[in-house]
Scaffold this motif. Structure first.
Motif, PDB file in Angstrom:
ATOM      1  N   ALA A  32      -3.502   2.390   3.843  1.00  0.00           N
ATOM      2  CA  ALA A  32      -3.795   3.821   3.950  1.00  0.00           C
ATOM      3  C   ALA A  32      -4.077   4.398   2.569  1.00  0.00           C
ATOM      4  O   ALA A  32      -3.377   4.082   1.602  1.00  0.00           O
ATOM      5  CB  ALA A  32      -2.608   4.547   4.568  1.00  0.00           C
ATOM      6  N   GLY A  33      -5.107   5.206   2.482  1.00  0.00           N
ATOM      7  CA  GLY A  33      -5.395   5.998   1.296  1.00  0.00           C
ATOM      8  C   GLY A  33      -5.453   5.248  -0.016  1.00  0.00           C
ATOM      9  O   GLY A  33      -6.335   4.422  -0.241  1.00  0.00           O
ATOM     10  N   THR A  34      -4.482   5.505  -0.872  1.00  0.00           N
ATOM     11  CA  THR A  34      -4.505   5.010  -2.248  1.00  0.00           C
ATOM     12  C   THR A  34      -3.888   3.632  -2.417  1.00  0.00           C
ATOM     13  O   THR A  34      -3.788   3.148  -3.542  1.00  0.00           O
ATOM     14  CB  THR A  34      -3.757   6.004  -3.154  1.00  0.00           C
ATOM     15  N   GLU A  35      -3.498   2.969  -1.330  1.00  0.00           N
ATOM     16  CA  GLU A  35      -2.814   1.677  -1.448  1.00  0.00           C
ATOM     17  C   GLU A  35      -3.698   0.596  -2.061  1.00  0.00           C
ATOM     18  O   GLU A  35      -3.230  -0.191  -2.879  1.00  0.00           O
ATOM     19  CB  GLU A  35      -2.293   1.218  -0.084  1.00  0.00           C
ATOM     20  N   ILE A  65       4.297  -1.424  -2.543  1.00  0.00           N
ATOM     21  CA  ILE A  65       3.020  -1.118  -3.191  1.00  0.00           C
ATOM     22  C   ILE A  65       3.250   0.203  -3.906  1.00  0.00           C
ATOM     23  O   ILE A  65       3.434   1.245  -3.269  1.00  0.00           O
ATOM     24  CB  ILE A  65       1.862  -1.014  -2.182  1.00  0.00           C
ATOM     25  N   GLY A  66       3.265   0.142  -5.224  1.00  0.00           N
ATOM     26  CA  GLY A  66       3.613   1.298  -6.046  1.00  0.00           C
ATOM     27  C   GLY A  66       2.686   2.484  -5.864  1.00  0.00           C
ATOM     28  O   GLY A  66       1.558   2.365  -5.390  1.00  0.00           O
ATOM     29  N   GLU A  67       3.183   3.622  -6.287  1.00  0.00           N
ATOM     30  CA  GLU A  67       2.434   4.868  -6.196  1.00  0.00           C
ATOM     31  C   GLU A  67       1.229   4.824  -7.131  1.00  0.00           C
ATOM     32  O   GLU A  67       1.324   4.334  -8.256  1.00  0.00           O
ATOM     33  CB  GLU A  67       3.367   6.005  -6.592  1.00  0.00           C
ATOM     34  N   ASN A  72      -2.144  12.151  -6.550  1.00  0.00           N
ATOM     35  CA  ASN A  72      -1.566  13.485  -6.297  1.00  0.00           C
ATOM     36  C   ASN A  72      -0.963  13.613  -4.900  1.00  0.00           C
ATOM     37  O   ASN A  72      -0.176  12.782  -4.491  1.00  0.00           O
ATOM     38  CB  ASN A  72      -2.575  14.598  -6.619  1.00  0.00           C
ATOM     39  N   GLN A  73      -1.331  14.602  -4.112  1.00  0.00           N
ATOM     40  CA  GLN A  73      -0.694  14.846  -2.814  1.00  0.00           C
ATOM     41  C   GLN A  73      -1.089  13.836  -1.745  1.00  0.00           C
ATOM     42  O   GLN A  73      -0.451  13.750  -0.706  1.00  0.00           O
ATOM     43  CB  GLN A  73      -1.013  16.252  -2.333  1.00  0.00           C
TER      44      GLN A  73
END
Length: 154
Positions: A32-35, A65-67, A72-73
């Motif tokens: 998902a998203g930024t992964e 899996i780190g941020e 951001n949001q």
């Protein structure tokens, strides 16, 4: 065109010591998203990961899996369950083995393939006993010693 990048690979090195590998299979991960950006940046830890079966599907739990710093949001949860993309027939086969024999499924390796997709190599494992671990250490030490001797004479 897909650009060719060197294959990034993250391996759970301790797994070979802790478990005896029986079978392995390559699976896709539903991200998902930024992964994917975090994986490419190298913020992955497989040490605590394991797989579970839910409603006829296999999920990867506790994979870190780190941020993503610039996320951001819209950032993702670090240890959320992730669905593995595998053939249903294969999932059923592994589910039977896990239930019958008391085996475990762990992620061994996460990498980005040549098409830029994140893949995980999941492994069907059986836990080693303490004496098996000692034997592994003994074999490793003997191999190192033999390599040292060979190096002296070459």
């Amino acid at each position: 065109m897909a650009k060719k990048n060197k294959e990034k690979e993250f391996v759970n090195r301790k797994a070979r010591f802790e478990y005896e590998f029986l079978e392995s299979v390559e699976a896709g991960i539903k991200l998902a998203g930024t992964e994917i950006k975090s994986i490419r940046a190298g913020h992955v830890n497989l040490r605590d990961g394991y797989c579970v079966f839910e409603r006829g599907e296999m999920y990867l739990r506790s994979l870190y899996i780190g941020e993503y710093k610039e996320g951001n949001q819209f950032n993702h949860e670090e240890r959320r369950p992730r669905k593995l993309l595998m053939k249903r027939q294969e999932i059923r086969k592994w589910e039977k083995k896990v239930k019958e024999k008391g085996l475990t499924i762990i992620p061994y390796r996460v990498y980005i393939n040549e098409r830029g997709l994140a893949k995980v190599e999941v492994v069907l494992v059986q836990g080693k006993k303490v004496y098996d671990k000692r034997d592994t250490i003994r074999q490793r030490e003997n191999k190192r010693q033999m390599d040292r001797v060979r190096k002296q004479y070459l």
